[in-house]
Design a protein around this motif. Structure first.
Motif, mmCIF file in Angstrom:
data_model
loop_
_atom_site.group_PDB
_atom_site.id
_atom_site.type_symbol
_atom_site.label_atom_id
_atom_site.label_comp_id
_atom_site.label_asym_id
_atom_site.label_seq_id
_atom_site.Cartn_x
_atom_site.Cartn_y
_atom_site.Cartn_z
ATOM 1 N N GLU A 84 28.749 20.111 61.433
ATOM 2 C CA GLU A 84 27.399 19.601 61.173
ATOM 3 C C GLU A 84 26.546 19.673 62.443
ATOM 4 O O GLU A 84 25.388 20.118 62.408
ATOM 5 C CB GLU A 84 27.467 18.145 60.672
ATOM 6 N N THR A 115 22.556 14.944 51.948
ATOM 7 C CA THR A 115 23.454 15.028 50.795
ATOM 8 C C THR A 115 22.686 15.409 49.538
ATOM 9 O O THR A 115 23.179 16.115 48.670
ATOM 10 C CB THR A 115 24.214 13.701 50.628
ATOM 11 N N SER A 353 15.579 22.528 52.472
ATOM 12 C CA SER A 353 16.676 22.465 51.497
ATOM 13 C C SER A 353 17.681 23.580 51.773
ATOM 14 O O SER A 353 17.279 24.711 52.058
ATOM 15 C CB SER A 353 16.146 22.626 50.063
ATOM 16 N N SER A 360 23.143 27.393 48.552
ATOM 17 C CA SER A 360 24.429 26.698 48.610
ATOM 18 C C SER A 360 24.802 26.330 47.179
ATOM 19 O O SER A 360 23.933 26.281 46.314
ATOM 20 C CB SER A 360 24.316 25.446 49.486
ATOM 21 N N CYS A 364 21.636 20.450 49.149
ATOM 22 C CA CYS A 364 21.851 19.913 50.485
ATOM 23 C C CYS A 364 20.621 20.282 51.304
ATOM 24 O O CYS A 364 19.675 20.867 50.772
ATOM 25 C CB CYS A 364 23.137 20.439 51.123
ATOM 26 N N ARG A 395 28.438 10.950 52.937
ATOM 27 C CA ARG A 395 27.655 12.190 52.955
ATOM 28 C C ARG A 395 28.562 13.378 52.691
ATOM 29 O O ARG A 395 29.708 13.403 53.134
ATOM 30 C CB ARG A 395 26.932 12.354 54.294
ATOM 31 N N ASN A 396 28.010 14.362 51.995
ATOM 32 C CA ASN A 396 28.787 15.522 51.598
ATOM 33 C C ASN A 396 29.190 16.370 52.813
ATOM 34 O O ASN A 396 28.353 17.076 53.387
ATOM 35 C CB ASN A 396 27.950 16.356 50.616
ATOM 36 N N SER A 399 28.905 20.376 52.580
ATOM 37 C CA SER A 399 27.616 21.045 52.795
ATOM 38 C C SER A 399 27.514 21.599 54.213
ATOM 39 O O SER A 399 27.017 22.707 54.415
ATOM 40 C CB SER A 399 26.462 20.075 52.532
ATOM 41 N N SER A 400 27.981 20.827 55.177
ATOM 42 C CA SER A 400 27.912 21.311 56.560
ATOM 43 C C SER A 400 28.799 22.541 56.743
ATOM 44 O O SER A 400 28.458 23.455 57.501
ATOM 45 C CB SER A 400 28.350 20.209 57.533
#
Ligand SMILES: *Cc1c(COP(=O)(O)O)cnc(C)c1O
Length: 540
Positions: A84, A115, A353, A360, A364, A395-396, A399-400
């Protein structure tokens, strides 16, 4: 609407669950359905060409959660904060922020991977703006060493608010300004946060004083700032009108929030952020909104901060405009979009986004501000061992990893190429639609494209075509009439063949005869998109 095509009962979940066969059949049907949708996906600014399965599928076996501040590891060790931080550093460089993040350096950036998408970023950014402008105490004011367990420097939890200013009762009541082309998440955030729009506070506190109206009356449309030439224009904020409104409220002592768009949702338009700032700075200066001194209730405690906040909603545009600027500098493109990033000293926060330009598999995004503008976090919970500086709790963390992998695989050069492709494809789509127009001598298809945007808008065709290509539609009052437009976005997943097929569909004899939804659905089956025969059970 898509669900009309599927027999939903095959997805019912009985208490005993489904047999493996029924479960896998249902998933298979859903997979085929979503794949068809993907292959004709034109109406939204999401890149639907995804390439993550091979590299990243193994991570689905882990619960990866980036709870708490990205810059403190916290106790929840199964996180991807290392990645991240790399993603945030990448965007800090791309957006010309000072990096790395340093809690002791007010000018360095701070941010986190969202997230939700830009909706969360807008909500968080405006929350930050509201608290900053209403004189809530900031993170940076009070740094101390944390205990040895979390090995980091964090601020002490203490709440403080600006003292009431007798000479200016409006000193801590911000007003927010954004154009009529702004995404609905901004007005939603303003409502959630109870930030006043010009109409709300104007009608209540300053009746008869609207500086944009001859009668002085406030009308509801002044919830938003007009765009240049209104609904018929290209979609950029009218900076002259913005200035008049901002000056009116600044003269009454209010601090100011401006939310600028970088790629509006329907027209793909850009606000000229640099011009907005340069026009407003003298106004801010005149009304003491630059380097205001804030005195707190507590004895001797004070802070210097600005009385304005300029937020950039770059959900789509912040992700690719930097590459178009690079292309322009390399003389591969004849124009560039507005400068919007931290090179402009008045820019306070940016959101983007992750599922739009990059594409993605789930929503995210990235939020970024300057350390000196950060919110005082609500709490420093012992439970997670890191500052609760983000909007979400959990937090997801995937996604990172997704963003990191994409950025590692796509050099600036590749991104420039992609941005140029999309730009060329938008031009191609506009040309194709103008060819279609020639077949409609008696019907104006209202074809328009805002310069440098990745979208073309036109008269909404029938529901069958809307459904097939997942078009998004919007009704605007233009030329005194109600017009329902649709648009397509030329993202990286779109090919010339997609555009050609779409243009061909617009030439169908009934393309501009609006049937009701049921009859257009019947047409889908009759005209044989093959849903039923191809998929067998589950499709009607
Ligand atoms: C899509 C969009 C948003 C909201 O983003 P989500 O990622 O859907 O939450 C905000 N602003 C603009 C300009 C957008 O186009």
């Amino acid at each position: 609407m898509e669900n009309h095509y599927i027999d939903e009962t095959i997805f019912n979940l009985p208490s005993v669950g489904l047999s493996d066969k029924d479960r896998l059949d249902a998933l298979d049907i859903f997979h085929k359905y979503i794949d068809i949708k993907k292959n004709h996906f034109l109406g939204y600014q999401n890149c639907s060409k995804l390439d993550y399965v091979n590299d990243l599928k193994d991570f689905l076996e882990y619960h990866i959660n980036n709870i708490g501040d990205p810059f403190s590891p916290g106790y929840f060790a199964m996180n991807s904060k290392i990645l991240e931080k790399a993603v945030l550093d990448y965007y800090a460089a791309l957006w010309n922020a000072k990096k790395p993040h340093d809690p002791g350096d007010k000018d360095s950036y701070w941010g986190y991977v969202l997230t939700m998408g830009s909706t969360e970023g807008n909500l968080y950014g405006l929350w930050n703006a509201r608290d900053y402008l209403s004189g809530k105490k900031l993170v940076i004011d009070d740094v101390k060493e944390c205990n040895s367990r979390c090995r980091q420097t964090i601020p002490k939890t203490r709440y403080s608010e600006a003292a009431y200013e007798k000479h200016n009762p409006n000193a801590f009541t911000p007003v927010i300004f954004f154009s009529q082309d702004t995404h609905y998440s901004i007005i939603k955030a303003a409502r959630v946060l109870e930030i006043n729009t010009p109409y709300e506070i104007g009608a209540k506190k300053y009746p008869g004083e609207n500086p944009l109206s001859k009668t002085g009356e406030w009308t509801r449309d002044l919830t938003e700032v007009p765009s240049v030439k209104g609904p018929e224009g290209t979609g950029s904020i009218d900076i002259e009108k913005l200035k008049i409104l901002v000056e009116f409220f600044a003269s009454k002592g209010h601090p100011v929030i401006v939310s600028c768009n970088l790629g509006t949702t329907f027209k793909g338009a850009y606000d000229d952020v640099e011009k907005v700032g340069k026009t407003l700075m003298p106004v801010f200066e005149k009304y003491g909104l630059i380097n205001r001194k804030i005195i707190y209730d507590e004895k001797g405690d004070e802070d210097i901060r600005n009385g304005y906040w300029i937020h950039i909603d770059g959900a789509l545009g912040a992700a690719y405009l930097p590459y178009l600027e690079m292309a322009y500098k390399q003389e591969k493109l004849g124009a560039q979009g507005p400068v919007f990033d931290f090179r402009l000293p008045f820019v306070s926060s940016i959101v983007m986004s992750g599922h739009k330009w990059i594409g993605s598999p789930w929503p995210c995004g990235v939020f970024m501000t300057k350390t000196g503008c950060q919110l005082y976090p609500p709490d420093n919970p012992d439970y997670i061992g890191s500052m609760d500086t983000t909007f979400a709790g959990s937090r997801n963390g995937m996604s990172s990893i997704i963003l990191w992998n994409y950025l590692a695989k796509n050099s600036y050069e590749k991104q420039i190429e992609k941005a140029l492709n999309c730009e060329n494809l938008a031009r191609y789509a506009e040309e194709k639609l103008r060819e279609v127009q020639e077949s409609y001598p008696d019907l104006d298809l209202w074809i328009e494209r805002t310069p440098l945007s990745l979208t073309v808008r036109f008269r909404k065709p029938n529901d069958r075509i809307v459904a097939k290509h997942t078009l998004s539609c919007e009704t605007l009052i233009a030329n005194g009439e109600e017009r329902t437009y649709a648009h397509i976005f030329t993202m990286n997943s779109v090919s010339k063949e997609n555009i050609d097929e779409f243009a061909k569909d617009l030439l169908a004899p009934d393309a501009y005869t609006q049937g009701d939804i049921e009859s257009s659905l019947k047409k889908i089956n009759v005209q044989g998109y093959g849903f039923k025969s191809e998929f067998g059970r589950g499709w009607r």
